[in-house]
Scaffold this motif. Structure first.
Motif, short mmCIF file in Angstrom:
data_model
loop_
_atom_site.label_atom_id
_atom_site.label_comp_id
_atom_site.label_asym_id
_atom_site.label_seq_id
_atom_site.Cartn_x
_atom_site.Cartn_y
_atom_site.Cartn_z
N TRP B 52 0.64 -1.33 0.04
CA TRP B 52 0.02 0.06 -0.01
C TRP B 52 0.83 1.45 -0.02
O TRP B 52 0.43 2.36 0.35
CB TRP B 52 -1.00 -0.18 1.14
CG TRP B 52 -2.00 -0.87 0.89
CD1 TRP B 52 -2.59 -1.55 -0.18
CD2 TRP B 52 -2.98 -1.60 2.06
NE1 TRP B 52 -3.61 -2.57 -0.04
CE2 TRP B 52 -3.63 -2.50 1.35
CE3 TRP B 52 -3.14 -1.32 3.47
CZ2 TRP B 52 -4.82 -3.13 2.07
CZ3 TRP B 52 -3.82 -2.08 4.15
CH2 TRP B 52 -4.97 -3.09 3.49
N ARG B 104 -19.16 6.90 13.33
CA ARG B 104 -18.61 6.47 12.27
C ARG B 104 -17.25 7.40 11.94
O ARG B 104 -16.85 7.81 10.89
CB ARG B 104 -19.53 7.05 10.95
CG ARG B 104 -20.14 8.37 10.91
CD ARG B 104 -20.85 8.55 9.72
NE ARG B 104 -21.02 9.87 9.36
CZ ARG B 104 -21.87 10.41 8.28
NH1 ARG B 104 -22.44 9.53 7.84
NH2 ARG B 104 -21.81 11.72 8.16
N TYR B 107 -14.35 6.59 9.15
CA TYR B 107 -14.47 7.48 8.08
C TYR B 107 -13.73 8.53 8.09
O TYR B 107 -13.93 9.33 6.84
CB TYR B 107 -15.77 7.38 7.41
CG TYR B 107 -16.33 5.93 7.10
CD1 TYR B 107 -15.61 5.00 6.28
CD2 TYR B 107 -17.49 5.59 7.80
CE1 TYR B 107 -16.08 3.74 6.11
CE2 TYR B 107 -18.02 4.02 7.56
CZ TYR B 107 -17.34 3.45 6.93
OH TYR B 107 -17.69 2.30 6.50
N MET B 108 -13.33 9.11 9.13
CA MET B 108 -13.03 10.76 9.49
C MET B 108 -11.57 10.76 9.36
O MET B 108 -10.95 9.95 9.57
CB MET B 108 -13.65 11.09 10.72
CG MET B 108 -15.12 11.14 10.84
SD MET B 108 -15.89 12.17 9.56
CE MET B 108 -17.76 11.85 9.86
N HIS B 169 -25.68 -2.04 8.72
CA HIS B 169 -25.85 -0.65 7.97
C HIS B 169 -26.85 -0.84 6.73
O HIS B 169 -27.89 -0.40 6.67
CB HIS B 169 -24.65 -0.10 7.40
CG HIS B 169 -24.99 1.21 6.89
ND1 HIS B 169 -24.87 2.37 7.28
CD2 HIS B 169 -24.99 1.52 5.30
CE1 HIS B 169 -25.30 3.37 6.59
NE2 HIS B 169 -25.11 3.12 5.52
N VAL B 266 -18.51 -3.76 -1.01
CA VAL B 266 -17.16 -4.06 -1.07
C VAL B 266 -16.46 -4.06 0.17
O VAL B 266 -16.40 -2.77 0.43
CB VAL B 266 -16.60 -3.21 -2.36
CG1 VAL B 266 -14.98 -3.70 -2.34
CG2 VAL B 266 -17.00 -3.59 -3.44
N GLY B 268 -13.26 -5.71 0.71
CA GLY B 268 -11.96 -5.87 -0.03
C GLY B 268 -11.66 -4.89 -0.70
O GLY B 268 -12.37 -4.05 -1.18
N ILE B 269 -10.14 -4.69 -1.04
CA ILE B 269 -9.87 -3.47 -1.95
C ILE B 269 -9.36 -4.26 -3.11
O ILE B 269 -8.00 -4.52 -2.87
CB ILE B 269 -8.99 -2.71 -1.27
CG1 ILE B 269 -9.41 -2.15 0.00
CG2 ILE B 269 -8.55 -1.71 -2.18
CD1 ILE B 269 -10.19 -0.57 -0.25
N PRO B 270 -9.85 -4.30 -4.03
CA PRO B 270 -9.43 -5.04 -5.41
C PRO B 270 -8.22 -3.99 -5.96
O PRO B 270 -8.50 -2.75 -5.75
CB PRO B 270 -10.50 -5.12 -6.29
CG PRO B 270 -11.70 -5.06 -5.40
CD PRO B 270 -11.24 -4.22 -4.21
N ILE B 288 -23.63 -0.23 -5.66
CA ILE B 288 -22.38 -0.64 -5.37
C ILE B 288 -21.56 0.18 -4.32
O ILE B 288 -21.61 1.53 -4.35
CB ILE B 288 -21.28 -1.15 -6.34
CG1 ILE B 288 -20.03 -1.54 -5.91
CG2 ILE B 288 -21.10 0.12 -7.43
CD1 ILE B 288 -19.36 -2.35 -7.08
N SER B 289 -21.46 -0.36 -3.29
CA SER B 289 -21.01 0.56 -2.19
C SER B 289 -19.64 0.07 -1.58
O SER B 289 -19.38 -1.34 -1.86
CB SER B 289 -21.71 0.67 -0.89
OG SER B 289 -23.19 1.30 -1.41
N GLY B 290 -18.94 0.78 -0.86
CA GLY B 290 -17.95 0.23 0.13
C GLY B 290 -18.06 0.23 1.58
O GLY B 290 -18.94 1.31 2.00
N SER B 291 -17.37 -0.44 2.59
CA SER B 291 -17.66 -0.27 3.94
C SER B 291 -16.01 -0.70 4.54
O SER B 291 -15.51 -1.49 3.83
CB SER B 291 -18.72 -1.30 4.41
OG SER B 291 -18.71 -1.46 5.75
N MET B 292 -16.07 0.08 5.80
CA MET B 292 -14.50 -0.26 6.17
C MET B 292 -14.73 -0.34 7.82
O MET B 292 -15.06 0.66 8.29
CB MET B 292 -13.69 0.97 5.74
CG MET B 292 -12.41 0.84 6.18
SD MET B 292 -11.36 2.38 5.64
CE MET B 292 -11.62 3.54 6.95
#
Lengths: 348, 348
Positions: B52, B104, B107-108, B169, B266, B268-270, B288-292
């Motif tokens: 990364w 949350r 995400y900040m 969520h 998603v 994972g991070i392709p 299509i969304s992402g979540s962390m």
């Protein structure tokens, strides 16, 4: 059978030409409409030129229809001759689905398009609004509020609902920052509707050429996307971005304009896949979604909302003989902001 | 300063090796933890190998930490020596943001990673859980329920919350059809958590090799994605699909498995952008969304939920001397389903 006059495409490469055809005999649940105005939607052009590979000629396009009821079937209860009505993108849907799921039948199989489609019998062709009359089931006819002019109301039936539905679904309203990408037939309706809902509207347009109009129609801010500074300045700004353009844009740059939990909603159909990097979505729980017109119930709600807030489309009215020239101008975005055909010109 | 022992990466291409370092002096609001177990997360490998591009060596990885409180600062109110606690992916966050938006903060901006990061002072390096102790602000320490074993609870702190958060969520629960793509460290937690929430869980895995496990852990159905029939049979089936794999898959085929208004999330991070065709989204208002990971509050909620439902990770415990070999096995998906390092082995 009643004879209708209109304009039709007979081939992907030929201009629309005058066309006479039969409208089906009305059933007990049908409404017969004298069409007064029909908006020109970009999808009319895609369809008649067979860009979506589904054209069955001849095609009378037009799914932004405003007119006056001339007759109703014996079982019709909501309309009578003389009523001001509209018809949008579909004229029937799967009865089972509609019963189960009344407010999103536009996404269900069994939808019957207003033109270039077949009625539920699988045989009767549907033909659209570039014509002087249409026969439509009562359940797919909507009332146009008395205070709205018929001509400028016609585009509400597609352009209007295409923006109204996602604005409502993603909760545009007071305190919400909403960007409308593209200031055309769809985009300008998004500005008007979103502002009337109380949202804080920003237009993101390629240039500032329509900035004055945008602000007049209700946008608080207006930025040129050709200016890289726009993407720096507005990073992390929006709760909702509705994208009305189908051009190739830098999608991940636009996703960067969303707040945490922000939604990017596509209402145009770009030809190529949208390359979304997971890094544009995951670290902010952002989403990219699509939205397509709206249900009949929602379309009537939108028309009532427009009546209450005195909202119609900004239009340029043309005679039907100018339709092919108008198509060329649509392709050049040379219209502020929607062409509407005056169907009275058919008799000329 | 207290001396800690651990294993660290000193270079992108070298194996982890024993490493001694200083933990900061505890402040009044800090909790000092004797680490007992640390899970191995795929992102540990990405980080230490600098995939990364953000590695600052030496790095002690590990953000799935379970241990026992050994001491607390004078202002700490929620913990005392002897308490069973966990630490996840971050150990501090922007105080202003956290105050405004408590649930949350992941995400900040201003998030401080548990390792390979700097504390809020901008100088003190953070080092992770492959070590025998850690000093963490009370607000970033969570309680592990008494009925859960510490070793198998460690992976809840990252793998668990990474699935719990999107399941909550996007409202997984009774009546909801949820697919989990990938049956690994993340995926198997999705099966357990989603089933405990009452959702109807389907696993979509490349092969059927883990089918028996999947059904045992709570899945109702299990399909191989290498079988084209799967995509035909399951078209339009799911309310929610959570994708835990970062491999290149046929994204638009998976979007076809969603119902109207369905969400593809998603986690994972392709490496490459996901090519999403607008036709996969627009005609069904799909997203299509992402979540962390999840917020601290949500992670505690997840741990309490796991306590109530007796949920932990399926693990294979190793001694820390085996960590490099374990990394190779993670890369081959050769673990059912998460490696956990027994930190007592550091003393061996």
């Amino acid at each position: 059978m009643a004879i209708a006059k209109g304009y039709a495409a007979t081939d992907a490469s030929k201009p629309l030409t005058p066309f006479t055809f039969e409208r089906r005999e009305p059933n007990a649940d049908d409404v017969v409409i004298d069409i007064k105005f029909a908006g020109i939607c970009h999808s009319d052009i895609h369809t008649v030129r067979n860009e979506w590979k589904n054209a069955v000629y001849p095609i009378v396009p037009g799914h932004e229809i405003a007119g006056i009821v001339s007759a109703v079937g014996s079982a019709v209860t909501r309309f009578k001759a003389g009523d001001r009505v509209g018809v949008g993108c579909f004229v029937d849907s799967c009865v089972g689905c509609a019963a189960r799921d009344l407010d999103r039948e536009q996404y269900m199989p069994g939808l019957v398009g207003t033109y270039n489609d077949f009625e539920a019998d699988g045989k009767t062709r549907t033909q659209g609004g570039y014509s002087d009359s249409i026969v439509v089931k009562e359940g797919y006819v909507m009332s146009i509020p008395d205070n709205l002019p018929l001509d400028a109301s016609a585009p509400l039936l597609c352009a209007g609902i295409t923006l109204y539905s996602p604005l409502r679904h993603w909760n545009a309203g007071p305190g919400k920052k909403v960007a409308i990408v593209g200031m055309g037939g769809l985009g300008h309706m998004g500005v008007k509707l979103g502002a009337a809902m109380g949202a804080d509207i920003t237009v993101l347009s390629q240039s500032l050429s329509k900035k004055e109009d945008g602000l007049k129609l209700g946008a608080k801010e207006y930025y040129a996307t050709s200016d890289e500074e726009t993407f720096k300045k507005l990073a992390g700004t929006f709760d909702l971005i509705i994208c009305t353009v189908s051009a190739e844009i830098d999608w991940n740059a636009y996703l960067g304009l969303l707040k945490v939990d922000g939604a990017f909603v596509v209402v145009g159909i770009p030809e190529n896949a949208i390359p979304v990097h997971a890094f544009s979505l995951v670290p902010g729980r952002k989403s990219i979604s699509g939205s397509m017109i709206g249900s009949i119930k929602e379309t009537q709600e939108m028309l009532d909302f427009c009546g209450k807030h005195n909202i119609v489309s900004e239009i340029e009215t043309i005679n039907i003989q100018q339709v092919n020239e108008a198509y060329e101008r649509v392709l050049k975005s040379d219209v502020r902001y929607r062409f509407v055909i005056d169907i009275a010109s058919l008799a000329a």
